[in-house]
Design a protein around this motif. Structure first.
Motif, PDB file in Angstrom:
ATOM      1  N   THR A 223      58.711  63.932 -29.319  1.00 46.20           N
ATOM      2  CA  THR A 223      58.774  64.834 -28.172  1.00 46.20           C
ATOM      3  C   THR A 223      57.515  65.676 -28.029  1.00 46.20           C
ATOM      4  N   LYS A 224      56.393  65.066 -28.273  1.00 49.00           N
ATOM      5  CA  LYS A 224      55.110  65.685 -27.989  1.00 49.00           C
ATOM      6  C   LYS A 224      55.113  66.078 -26.512  1.00 49.00           C
ATOM      7  N   ALA A 225      54.496  67.228 -26.208  1.00 47.86           N
ATOM      8  CA  ALA A 225      54.562  67.725 -24.817  1.00 47.86           C
ATOM      9  C   ALA A 225      54.089  66.679 -23.809  1.00 47.86           C
ATOM     10  N   ASP A 267      43.699  71.216 -28.195  1.00 53.59           N
ATOM     11  CA  ASP A 267      44.035  69.803 -28.357  1.00 53.59           C
ATOM     12  C   ASP A 267      44.460  69.529 -29.804  1.00 53.59           C
ATOM     13  N   GLU A 268      45.207  68.471 -29.974  1.00 51.31           N
ATOM     14  CA  GLU A 268      45.714  68.106 -31.298  1.00 51.31           C
ATOM     15  C   GLU A 268      44.590  67.831 -32.304  1.00 51.31           C
ATOM     16  N   ASP A 269      43.408  67.442 -31.796  1.00 51.11           N
ATOM     17  CA  ASP A 269      42.292  67.135 -32.701  1.00 51.11           C
ATOM     18  C   ASP A 269      41.166  68.166 -32.584  1.00 51.11           C
ATOM     19  N   CYS A 319      50.856  65.623 -42.368  1.00 48.72           N
ATOM     20  CA  CYS A 319      50.873  64.796 -43.581  1.00 48.72           C
ATOM     21  C   CYS A 319      50.619  63.323 -43.227  1.00 48.72           C
ATOM     22  N   ARG A 320      51.182  62.871 -42.110  1.00 46.06           N
ATOM     23  CA  ARG A 320      50.959  61.474 -41.675  1.00 46.06           C
ATOM     24  C   ARG A 320      49.510  61.254 -41.242  1.00 46.06           C
ATOM     25  N   PHE A 321      48.923  62.229 -40.540  1.00 44.99           N
ATOM     26  CA  PHE A 321      47.507  62.102 -40.139  1.00 44.99           C
ATOM     27  C   PHE A 321      46.626  62.036 -41.387  1.00 44.99           C
ATOM     28  N   THR A 330      44.357  53.273 -40.201  1.00 48.55           N
ATOM     29  CA  THR A 330      44.946  51.994 -39.795  1.00 48.55           C
ATOM     30  C   THR A 330      46.142  52.162 -38.857  1.00 48.55           C
ATOM     31  N   TYR A 331      46.670  53.374 -38.722  1.00 53.09           N
ATOM     32  CA  TYR A 331      47.896  53.571 -37.931  1.00 53.09           C
ATOM     33  C   TYR A 331      47.598  54.246 -36.590  1.00 53.09           C
ATOM     34  N   PHE A 332      47.088  55.464 -36.624  1.00 53.12           N
ATOM     35  CA  PHE A 332      46.793  56.202 -35.384  1.00 53.12           C
ATOM     36  C   PHE A 332      45.419  55.783 -34.868  1.00 53.12           C
TER      37      PHE A 332
HETATM   38  C1  GN1 Z   1      52.270  59.014 -31.999  1.00 52.97           C
HETATM   39  O1  GN1 Z   1      52.650  57.307 -29.301  1.00 52.97           O
HETATM   40  P1  GN1 Z   1      52.312  58.733 -29.342  1.00 52.97           P
HETATM   41  O2  GN1 Z   1      50.854  59.005 -29.294  1.00 52.97           O
HETATM   42  O3  GN1 Z   1      53.093  59.512 -28.296  1.00 52.97           O
HETATM   43  C2  GN1 Z   1      53.367  58.817 -33.061  1.00 52.97           C
HETATM   44  C3  GN1 Z   1      54.162  60.102 -33.227  1.00 52.97           C
HETATM   45  C4  GN1 Z   1      53.234  61.242 -33.592  1.00 52.97           C
HETATM   46  C5  GN1 Z   1      52.154  61.366 -32.532  1.00 52.97           C
HETATM   47  C6  GN1 Z   1      51.151  62.415 -32.919  1.00 52.97           C
HETATM   48  C7  GN1 Z   1      55.465  55.699 -33.092  1.00 52.97           C
HETATM   49  O4  GN1 Z   1      52.878  59.264 -30.759  1.00 52.97           O
HETATM   50  O5  GN1 Z   1      55.111  59.953 -34.252  1.00 52.97           O
HETATM   51  O6  GN1 Z   1      53.938  62.464 -33.675  1.00 52.97           O
HETATM   52  O7  GN1 Z   1      51.458  60.112 -32.352  1.00 52.97           O
HETATM   53  N1  GN1 Z   1      54.232  57.719 -32.688  1.00 52.97           N
HETATM   54  C8  GN1 Z   1      54.600  56.792 -33.597  1.00 52.97           C
HETATM   55  O8  GN1 Z   1      50.387  62.786 -31.821  1.00 52.97           O
HETATM   56  O9  GN1 Z   1      54.254  56.830 -34.771  1.00 52.97           O
END
Ligand code: GN1
Ligand code: MG
Length: 365
Positions: A223-225, A267-269, A319-321, A330-332
Motif C-alpha cells: 500500500t505504498k502511496a 522520495d523513497e531514495d 531491511c529488504r532494500f 537482484t530484486y528491486f
Molecule cells: C515493490 O511493485 P512496487 O514498486 O509497487 C515491492 C514492495 C515494496 C516496494 C518498495 C512485490 O513494490 O513490497 O514495499 O517495492 N513489491 C514486491 O517501494 O516486492
C-alpha cells in the motif's frame, strides 16, 4: 527500463480483445518489480489508452495463480461498486481478456503479460502533497480491505509466501550478510546494527495473530502511496493498483506501509536524509482516513497497534532494500549504483523519526 520493440508489444496486445488499432507504447510508472507500458490505440477515430504489464517471473513464480487472484478481486470490487457507489465515480482495474477468456497471455520467453483499461484523469503520487491526499489514500486502501471481506471462492493464493514475516526478512538479511557476494557488508555495518538492535520486536504482530488477537484478512500488502490513483477532479481515491500481492494478511501491514510511504516528504531514495521524516500531520490524516474507510472492521487490538505497524513495516522494507543491496541488486530495479542502499538508509531514517514520535502517535488512538 524494459527494452521492447513496438512490434513485440503489438504482438502481445493483439492477443487480447481490443476493438482498435495499436499505435504506440511508452514505458510507464515507477514500479520496482514489473515492467509497465502505456499503450495508445485508435478506436473508431478516438484515442484510447491501455496499460500493459509484464509480470516479473523471478518475483511471482506462479503468475497464473496471481492472475486468478487479481481476476477474482477486481470482479468482486466491480460488483460492489455497481451495487453501492454508482454516483461516486469509483473504479477498479479492468482486465482485458483473450478470445478464450483468459486475462493474460504468455510470450515465447515464458513471461506472463496482462492488460488493463487505462484509468484517465487520475494520478499516482510518489510523494503526497497534503493531508487531504493522505486522508484519501488511507480511506481508499481501508475501503479496499472492507470491499474484500466477503470475497467468494475460498482463500486467495499466497502469491509470495511470508511476504510480511519480518523476522524471516531479517533472516534473509542475515543470509545476505553471510554470503556477502559483492563484498559490501563491511561498509554497511551501521545499517546492519540498526536492524539487528530492533530484532526483538520484529515478531510482535505475528505473535498477536497467532494468539488470536489480530485476525487474518484479505489485504493489499503493497500500500505504498503511489499504488492508489487520486482523482484529478475530486481529489478522492479512485482506484487501487498493483494487485499482485493481494492475499491473506494483517490489516496492519497495509496501514504500516501507508505510514512508511505517505508521511515521508521526500522520495523513497532521497539521499539527503535531512529531508526525510515522519510528518505527524500526515500520520494523523492517515489514521482518520483509514478509520473512515475500514473503521468498523477493525478490532481494538488492531487499532492499538497502528503506530507500531508504521514502524515495523518501514523497518522491514528497509531491511529488504539492504539485503538486496548486499545481494547485488537482484530484486528491486535500480537506475543507479547504491540506490538500494540509499533506499534502505531512507527507511531507517523514517524508523528513527517514527520512534521519536511514538508516544504522540499512540496518544492519537
Ligand atoms: C515493490 O511493485 P512496487 O514498486 O509497487 C515491492 C514492495 C515494496 C516496494 C518498495 C512485490 O513494490 O513490497 O514495499 O517495492 N513489491 C514486491 O517501494 O516486492
Ligand atoms: Mg507499484
Amino acid at each position: 527500463m524494459p527494452n521492447r520493440s513496438q512490434k513485440e508489444i503489438a504482438s502481445i496486445i493483439n492477443q487480447f480483445i481490443v476493438y482498435g488499432d495499436f499505435l504506440v507504447a511508452v514505458p510507464f510508472g515507477c514500479g520496482h518489480v514489473n515492467d509497465t507500458f502505456q499503450l495508445t490505440f485508435d478506436q473508431g477515430g478516438v484515442r484510447l489508452h491501455y496499460t500493459l504489464q509484464k509480470i516479473n517471473k523471478n518475483v511471482f513464480t506462479e503468475p497464473v495463480k496471481v492472475m486468478d487472484n487479481v481476476d477474482r478481486v477486481t470482479a468482486h470490487i466491480l460488483h460492489k461498486i455497481r451495487e453501492a457507489h454508482i454516483e461516486t465515480r469509483k473504479r477498479t482495474l479492468r482486465l482485458l481478456r483473450t478470445p478464450d477468456n483468459k486475462p493474460y497471455v504468455f510470450d515465447g520467453n515464458g513471461d506472463c503479460w496482462r492488460a488493463y483499461v487505462f484509468v484517465e484523469h487520475a494520478r499516482a503520487y510518489e510523494v503526497l502533497e497534503n493531508t487531504e491526499q493522505a486522508f484519501h489514500v488511507a480511506e481508499g486502501f481501508g475501503e479496499f480491505q472492507k470491499q474484500l471481506i466477503d470475497l467468494p471462492g475460498g482463500r486467495l493464493f499466497e502469491t509470495i509466501p511470508d511476504f510480511h514475516d519480518t523476522p524471516k526478512r531479517i533472516g534473509q538479511l542475515e543470509a545476505a550478510i553471510k554470503a556477502d557476494v559483492k563484498g559490501r557488508a563491511k561498509s554497511v555495518a551501521k545499517e546492519i546494527d540498526f536492524v539487528m538492535s530492533r530484532r526483538d520486536e520484529a515478531g510482535l504482530l505475528l505473535k498477536l495473530h497467532k494468539e488470536g488477537s489480530i485476525p487474518e484478512r484479505i489485504t493489499h500488502n503493497d500500500t505504498k502511496a503511489n499504488n492508489i490513483l487520486i482523482d484529478d477532479l475530486s481529489g478522492n481515491a479512485l482506484c487501487v493498483l498493483d494487485l499482485d500481492t493481494v492475499m491473506p494478511g494483517l490489516s496492519l501491514y497495509d496501514f504500516g506501509d501507508m505510514v512508511r510511504s505517505a508521511t515521508n516528504p521526500a522520495d523513497e531514495d532521497e539521499v539527503d536524509l535531512s529531508k526525510v521524516e515522519m510528518r505527524f500531520d500526515m500520520y494523523e490524516a492517515l489514521v482518520k482516513g483509514y478509520l473512515q474507510g475500514a473503521g468498523d472492521l477493525l478490532t481494538a487490538a488492531e487499532k492499538e497497534m497502528l503506530p507500531f505497524a508504521g514502524k515495523l513495516i518501514t523497518l522491514e522494507i528497509g531491511c529488504r532494500f539492504l539485503a538486496d543491496y548486499l545481494n547485488g541488486d537482484t530484486y528491486f530495479k535500480i537506475q543507479r549504483p547504491d540506490q538500494n542502499l540509499d533506499r534502505a538508509r531512507n527507511q531507517f531514517k523514517m524508523v528513527a523519526s517514527i520512534e521519536s514520535q511514538m508516544e504522540k502517535m499512540k496518544s492519537l488512538i
